[in-house]
Design a protein around this motif. Structure first.
Motif, PDB file in Angstrom:
ATOM      1  N   ALA A  20      61.401  72.797  67.009  1.00 46.70           N
ATOM      2  CA  ALA A  20      60.374  72.794  66.096  1.00 46.70           C
ATOM      3  C   ALA A  20      60.925  72.775  64.684  1.00 46.70           C
ATOM      4  N   THR A  21      62.006  73.531  64.330  1.00 52.64           N
ATOM      5  CA  THR A  21      62.514  73.404  62.869  1.00 52.64           C
ATOM      6  C   THR A  21      63.158  71.860  62.675  1.00 52.64           C
ATOM      7  N   LEU A  22      63.420  71.067  63.805  1.00 55.93           N
ATOM      8  CA  LEU A  22      64.018  69.862  63.452  1.00 55.93           C
ATOM      9  C   LEU A  22      62.701  68.882  63.211  1.00 55.93           C
ATOM     10  N   VAL A  23      61.933  69.296  63.900  1.00 52.72           N
ATOM     11  CA  VAL A  23      60.348  68.389  64.017  1.00 52.72           C
ATOM     12  C   VAL A  23      59.950  68.865  62.392  1.00 52.72           C
ATOM     13  N   CYS A  24      60.055  69.992  61.891  1.00 53.98           N
ATOM     14  CA  CYS A  24      59.353  70.120  60.796  1.00 53.98           C
ATOM     15  C   CYS A  24      60.270  69.456  59.405  1.00 53.98           C
ATOM     16  N   LEU A  25      61.655  69.325  59.490  1.00 59.89           N
ATOM     17  CA  LEU A  25      62.387  68.587  58.660  1.00 59.89           C
ATOM     18  C   LEU A  25      61.964  67.186  58.941  1.00 59.89           C
ATOM     19  N   PHE A  26      61.766  66.700  59.880  1.00 61.48           N
ATOM     20  CA  PHE A  26      61.643  65.080  60.215  1.00 61.48           C
ATOM     21  C   PHE A  26      60.210  64.861  59.529  1.00 61.48           C
ATOM     22  N   VAL A  55      69.208  61.830  65.539  1.00 58.09           N
ATOM     23  CA  VAL A  55      69.560  63.443  65.649  1.00 58.09           C
ATOM     24  C   VAL A  55      69.080  64.121  66.949  1.00 58.09           C
ATOM     25  N   ALA A  56      67.437  64.031  66.846  1.00 52.71           N
ATOM     26  CA  ALA A  56      66.780  64.765  67.770  1.00 52.71           C
ATOM     27  C   ALA A  56      66.787  64.210  69.064  1.00 52.71           C
ATOM     28  N   VAL A 114      66.783  50.342  68.073  1.00 53.03           N
ATOM     29  CA  VAL A 114      67.261  51.601  67.447  1.00 53.03           C
ATOM     30  C   VAL A 114      66.016  52.509  67.221  1.00 53.03           C
ATOM     31  N   LEU A 115      64.918  51.987  66.602  1.00 49.23           N
ATOM     32  CA  LEU A 115      63.811  52.639  66.404  1.00 49.23           C
ATOM     33  C   LEU A 115      63.115  53.141  67.500  1.00 49.23           C
ATOM     34  N   VAL A 116      63.019  52.321  68.545  1.00 51.95           N
ATOM     35  CA  VAL A 116      62.437  52.603  69.744  1.00 51.95           C
ATOM     36  C   VAL A 116      63.115  54.108  70.302  1.00 51.95           C
ATOM     37  N   LEU A 117      64.605  54.025  70.462  1.00 50.60           N
ATOM     38  CA  LEU A 117      65.320  55.057  70.761  1.00 50.60           C
ATOM     39  C   LEU A 117      64.972  56.175  69.870  1.00 50.60           C
ATOM     40  N   ALA A 118      64.827  56.072  68.651  1.00 55.29           N
ATOM     41  CA  ALA A 118      64.581  57.269  67.890  1.00 55.29           C
ATOM     42  C   ALA A 118      63.221  57.815  68.051  1.00 55.29           C
ATOM     43  N   ASN A 119      62.258  56.885  67.913  1.00 50.40           N
ATOM     44  CA  ASN A 119      60.729  57.413  68.257  1.00 50.40           C
ATOM     45  C   ASN A 119      60.706  58.129  69.455  1.00 50.40           C
ATOM     46  N   ALA A 120      61.162  57.366  70.534  1.00 48.99           N
ATOM     47  CA  ALA A 120      61.117  58.069  71.878  1.00 48.99           C
ATOM     48  C   ALA A 120      61.856  59.350  71.913  1.00 48.99           C
ATOM     49  N   GLY A 121      63.203  59.372  71.438  1.00 48.65           N
ATOM     50  CA  GLY A 121      63.929  60.603  71.514  1.00 48.65           C
ATOM     51  C   GLY A 121      63.209  61.698  70.734  1.00 48.65           C
ATOM     52  N   LEU A 122      62.400  61.406  69.754  1.00 54.39           N
ATOM     53  CA  LEU A 122      61.842  62.546  68.997  1.00 54.39           C
ATOM     54  C   LEU A 122      60.651  63.096  69.879  1.00 54.39           C
TER      55      LEU A 122
END
Length: 452
Positions: A20-26, A55-56, A114-122
């Motif tokens: 949740a902390t990382l999500v808040c920063l995001f 990172v997430a 790369v954006l697919v991996l980022a969004n799905a990873g988040l």
């Protein structure tokens, strides 16, 4: 028997950073840094929010390799939907890059995957990493507050013609394109705030407005200060209007239908009274705004923008038929080299094929059903109301995808995946309430959760 650390901190101990902390920063970097700002010196055009999402994704992967970090394991429909989305994107990428691609299109395909991996990873980090209701509320409240601040930027642009984004010069970042954030429509100023376009800004406001309303009502029901949340609600509502976007109004209507079907009669009446008061205030603030927005629909079939969106559907059909199932490669069809269709479903059919579009839409349907499933399973009024709210939020991007190329816009895409992950987290919480074998035990002074 599987074990996992209880995500609750011990009494008197500070809460460690979690998903949740990382999500808040995001959320803060995604919504408050102008969308066209990217990091200098990288081979790919990535924003700070994109890097945090990656990172997430990495932290989620690491957490799945151990049982000691408290991440959720096991089956979840949202996980399956996200895995299918990544698999379809990878298949499209492989199919598109197997043969020859011009250098510009190959670079865009690399960027897209790369954006697919980022969004799905988040989304996976939210789904599996947020285990407590209060932490999920913390992350979702961050969206509301950031949305209110984003809307204030839009208010300055609309009411004062003052664009605060021009003063947001951040070391290490640069604007990928130098373009304005304030536009005109029918002699009425329309604004983008920190988003890339007024359409994106309007759809984002429509998507997060249910969250603001939810926390406003919940604060009052729990006897807590509610004014701050009502102010956030008003700011986001004004931002939606200041975008002067047909897509935003369509999203708001879809959101409203879901909420009205799920709310009790008293809540519906209260919401209609608040809406009427809000429209009166908007009439006072900007007398011509409501008339302009009404005109977008009054002249719907003769509107030039509608004609522009629909005149090339036959051409789109020809392009789709060339690579029917897997598409020509995600991200390879782009403006200004090719025609823009202002429709994510058509754009997706060209880029990722029929399979990709079906899985993309199915991912939203799955999240919608999971939110309502959590509402059905839980006896907690807060969980039940949040389930309905998340289901309503997801309607806005689904409708918006039919009116603009949604995945080309970072803020609305990032928030959509975050909310998809939130539905998976909420469903886990609702299911845990009903499991008789979910027992807390004390082991060596630490609380463990044991599932038999």
């Amino acid at each position: 028997m599987t074990t996992g650390l209880d995500p609750r901190p011990l009494p008197g101990m500070p809460r460690p950073a979690d998903a949740a902390t990382l999500v808040c920063l995001f959320v803060v970097t995604l919504m408050l840094i102008p969308a066209r700002m990217i990091i200098r010196g990288l081979p790919l055009a990535l924003s700070v929010a994109n890097v945090l999402a990656l990172v997430a994704a990495l932290l989620w992967l690491c957490s799945q390799l151990t049982r000691t970090l408290g991440a959720a394991k096991g089956r979840n429909p949202v996980r399956y939907a996200l895995f299918l989305y990544v698999a379809s994107a990878a298949a499209s990428y492989g199919y598109g890059t197997y043969g020859y691609l011009p250098t510009d299109e190959l670079n865009l395909a690399d960027h897209a995957i790369v954006l697919v991996l980022a969004n799905a990873g988040l989304a996976l980090a939210v789904c599996d990493g947020i285990r407590l209701r209060e932490r999920l509320d913390f992350a979702l409240k961050a969206i509301v507050v950031a949305g209110a601040l984003m809307s204030l930027v839009g208010a300055f642009q609309f009411l004062l013609n003052l664009d605060l984004t021009q003063y947001m010069q951040i070391p290490g970042l640069r604007f990928v394109i130098e373009d304005k954030f304030v536009f005109d429509r029918n002699a009425m100023r329309r604004v983008a705030a920190t988003a890339a376009h007024p359409i994106e800004f309007g759809v984002v406001c429509a998507m997060i407005l249910p969250l603001a309303v939810h926390y406003s009502f919940r604060a009052r029901e729990l006897g807590r200060p509610a004014l701050r949340w009502w102010l956030c609600t008003a700011a986001i509502g004004m931002g939606l209007m200041f975008s002067v976007s047909r897509s935003a109004i369509l999203g708001l209507v879809g959101v409203g239908i879901v909420l009205m079907l799920g709310w009790p009669a008293r809540r519906r009446i209260q919401a209609l009274v608040v809406l009427a008061g809000f429209l009166v205030v908007m009439k006072v603030i900007s007398p011509g705004l409501l008339g302009t927005i009404f005109g977008l629909f009054d002249n719907f079939f003769n509107d030039s923008s509608i004609g522009y969106r629909t005149h090339d559907y036959a051409f789109a059909g020809q392009e789709i038929s060339k690579h029917l199932w897997l598409g020509r490669g995600m991200g390879t069809w782009y403006y200004p080299k090719y025609q823009v269709f202002d429709n994510q479903y058509i754009q997706g059919a060209i880029d990722t094929g029929i399979i990709g579009v079906a899985i993309f839409l199915g991912m939203f349907v799955c999240a919608f059903v999971c939110a309502l499933r959590a509402r059905y399973l839980s006896a907690d009024p807060g969980v039940r109301e949040l389930g309905l709210t998340l289901a309503a939020c997801l309607v806005a991007p689904v409708l918006g995808a039919a009116t603009f190329d949604l995945l080309s816009f970072a803020i609305v895409t990032g928030l959509a995946f975050l909310l998809i992950g939130a539905t998976g987290a909420l469903l886990r919480m609702a299911e845990a309430e009903r499991r008789p074998d979910h027992l807390p035990l004390q082991v060596s002074g630490r609380t463990m959760e044991v599932t038999r």
